[in-house]
Design a protein around this motif. Structure first.
Motif, mmCIF file in Angstrom:
data_model
loop_
_atom_site.group_PDB
_atom_site.id
_atom_site.type_symbol
_atom_site.label_atom_id
_atom_site.label_comp_id
_atom_site.label_asym_id
_atom_site.label_seq_id
_atom_site.Cartn_x
_atom_site.Cartn_y
_atom_site.Cartn_z
ATOM 1 N N GLU A 178 6.793 -2.432 -4.663
ATOM 2 C CA GLU A 178 7.071 -0.433 -4.857
ATOM 3 C C GLU A 178 5.581 -0.314 -5.607
ATOM 4 O OE1 GLU A 178 9.246 0.356 -3.821
ATOM 5 O OE2 GLU A 178 10.319 -1.581 -3.417
ATOM 6 N N GLU A 179 4.300 -0.569 -6.113
ATOM 7 C CA GLU A 179 3.541 -0.448 -6.345
ATOM 8 C C GLU A 179 2.254 -0.320 -5.625
ATOM 9 O OE1 GLU A 179 3.856 1.731 -8.953
ATOM 10 O OE2 GLU A 179 5.641 0.970 -9.511
ATOM 11 N N LEU A 180 2.416 -0.538 -3.935
ATOM 12 C CA LEU A 180 1.786 -1.594 -2.991
ATOM 13 C C LEU A 180 0.850 0.106 -2.793
ATOM 14 C CD1 LEU A 180 -0.027 -4.123 -1.619
ATOM 15 C CD2 LEU A 180 1.158 -2.133 0.383
ATOM 16 N N LEU A 181 -0.137 0.393 -2.693
ATOM 17 C CA LEU A 181 -0.857 1.434 -2.005
ATOM 18 C C LEU A 181 -1.645 0.388 -0.910
ATOM 19 C CD1 LEU A 181 -2.311 4.378 -1.850
ATOM 20 C CD2 LEU A 181 -4.078 3.662 -2.959
ATOM 21 N N SER A 182 -0.413 2.117 0.205
ATOM 22 C CA SER A 182 -1.107 1.625 1.694
ATOM 23 C C SER A 182 -1.710 2.911 2.410
ATOM 24 C CB SER A 182 0.217 1.223 2.543
ATOM 25 O OG SER A 182 -0.266 1.081 3.823
ATOM 26 N N ILE A 183 -3.035 2.672 3.025
ATOM 27 C CA ILE A 183 -3.433 4.153 3.797
ATOM 28 C C ILE A 183 -3.610 3.541 4.618
ATOM 29 C CG2 ILE A 183 -5.763 5.212 3.591
ATOM 30 C CD1 ILE A 183 -5.891 4.396 0.521
ATOM 31 N N ASP A 184 -3.431 4.444 5.987
ATOM 32 C CA ASP A 184 -3.113 4.358 6.991
ATOM 33 C C ASP A 184 -3.929 4.818 7.462
ATOM 34 O OD1 ASP A 184 -3.485 3.028 9.844
ATOM 35 O OD2 ASP A 184 -1.267 2.643 10.209
ATOM 36 N N TYR A 243 4.109 -8.382 1.654
ATOM 37 C CA TYR A 243 2.794 -7.497 1.997
ATOM 38 C C TYR A 243 1.548 -8.553 0.916
ATOM 39 C CZ TYR A 243 5.111 -2.848 1.856
ATOM 40 O OH TYR A 243 6.470 -2.251 2.099
ATOM 41 N N VAL A 244 0.468 -8.665 1.715
ATOM 42 C CA VAL A 244 -0.725 -9.036 0.798
ATOM 43 C C VAL A 244 -2.199 -8.639 0.673
ATOM 44 C CG1 VAL A 244 -2.564 -11.351 0.919
ATOM 45 C CG2 VAL A 244 -0.083 -10.973 2.398
ATOM 46 N N CYS A 245 -2.440 -7.882 -0.340
ATOM 47 C CA CYS A 245 -3.012 -7.349 -0.875
ATOM 48 C C CYS A 245 -4.529 -7.486 -0.380
ATOM 49 C CB CYS A 245 -3.562 -7.700 -3.063
ATOM 50 S SG CYS A 245 -5.299 -6.423 -3.416
ATOM 51 N N ASP A 246 -5.286 -6.797 0.349
ATOM 52 C CA ASP A 246 -6.273 -6.603 1.041
ATOM 53 C C ASP A 246 -8.049 -7.097 0.015
ATOM 54 O OD1 ASP A 246 -4.993 -6.704 3.532
ATOM 55 O OD2 ASP A 246 -5.529 -4.441 3.288
ATOM 56 N N ARG A 247 -7.780 -6.683 -1.286
ATOM 57 C CA ARG A 247 -8.667 -6.711 -1.812
ATOM 58 C C ARG A 247 -8.505 -8.018 -2.444
ATOM 59 N NH1 ARG A 247 -10.282 -5.916 -7.968
ATOM 60 N NH2 ARG A 247 -12.249 -5.424 -7.813
ATOM 61 N N CYS A 248 -7.736 -9.044 -3.059
ATOM 62 C CA CYS A 248 -7.458 -10.142 -3.992
ATOM 63 C C CYS A 248 -6.275 -11.050 -3.688
ATOM 64 C CB CYS A 248 -6.660 -9.713 -5.903
ATOM 65 S SG CYS A 248 -5.247 -9.291 -6.058
ATOM 66 N N GLY A 249 -5.503 -10.318 -3.084
ATOM 67 C CA GLY A 249 -4.529 -11.956 -1.768
ATOM 68 C C GLY A 249 -3.891 -12.009 -2.256
ATOM 69 N N ARG A 250 -3.726 -11.454 -3.457
ATOM 70 C CA ARG A 250 -1.825 -10.840 -4.193
ATOM 71 C C ARG A 250 -0.848 -10.692 -3.476
ATOM 72 N NH1 ARG A 250 -1.066 -10.023 -9.794
ATOM 73 N NH2 ARG A 250 -3.065 -9.166 -10.054
ATOM 74 N N GLU A 251 0.284 -11.611 -3.044
ATOM 75 C CA GLU A 251 1.586 -11.563 -2.368
ATOM 76 C C GLU A 251 2.636 -11.186 -2.954
ATOM 77 O OE1 GLU A 251 2.463 -14.642 0.006
ATOM 78 O OE2 GLU A 251 0.111 -15.164 0.364
ATOM 79 N N ALA A 252 3.948 -9.348 -2.675
ATOM 80 C CA ALA A 252 5.008 -9.726 -3.082
ATOM 81 C C ALA A 252 5.641 -9.373 -2.062
ATOM 82 C CB ALA A 252 4.492 -7.884 -3.604
ATOM 83 N N GLU A 253 7.230 -9.708 -2.089
ATOM 84 C CA GLU A 253 7.910 -9.625 -1.445
ATOM 85 C C GLU A 253 8.732 -8.160 -1.068
ATOM 86 O OE1 GLU A 253 9.679 -12.723 0.494
ATOM 87 O OE2 GLU A 253 7.679 -13.377 -0.667
ATOM 88 N N ALA A 254 8.368 -8.230 -0.146
ATOM 89 C CA ALA A 254 9.406 -6.225 0.540
ATOM 90 C C ALA A 254 9.524 -5.581 -0.331
ATOM 91 C CB ALA A 254 10.179 -5.829 1.494
#
Length: 79
Positions: free
Chosen positions: A33-39, A16-27
């Motif tokens: 696990e703490e990423l918030l995804s709104i769709d 994943y890549v944060c749309d705001r800061c660009g921080r990357e995290a492996e799946a």
């Protein structure tokens, strides 16, 4: 009758890549696990437009920075 096969390619999320800061995290790491995804899709009275798709992936750090003062954080023992 003989079975016939074909190859099938199925995409899977690798990170994943944060749309705001660009921080990357492996799946499957803790940060992901703490990423918030709104769709979602805007409804009839949506300020984003009826039928328009609204989406964002935001890390926990940006979520706290942007919405922290409005988040209700309740310890698990009270749920």
């Amino acid at each position: 009758m003989m079975k016939k096969f074909r190859e099938k390619v199925v995409p899977e999320i690798s990170g994943y890549v944060c749309d705001r800061c660009g921080r990357e995290a492996e799946a499957h790491d803790g940060e992901a696990e703490e990423l918030l995804s709104i769709d979602r899709v805007g409804g009839y009275c949506s300020i984003f437009g009826d039928g328009n798709r609204i989406s964002v992936d935001i890390c926990q750090h940006c979520l706290k920075d942007v919405l922290g003062e409005w988040l209700r954080i309740v310890p698990l023992r009270f749920l």
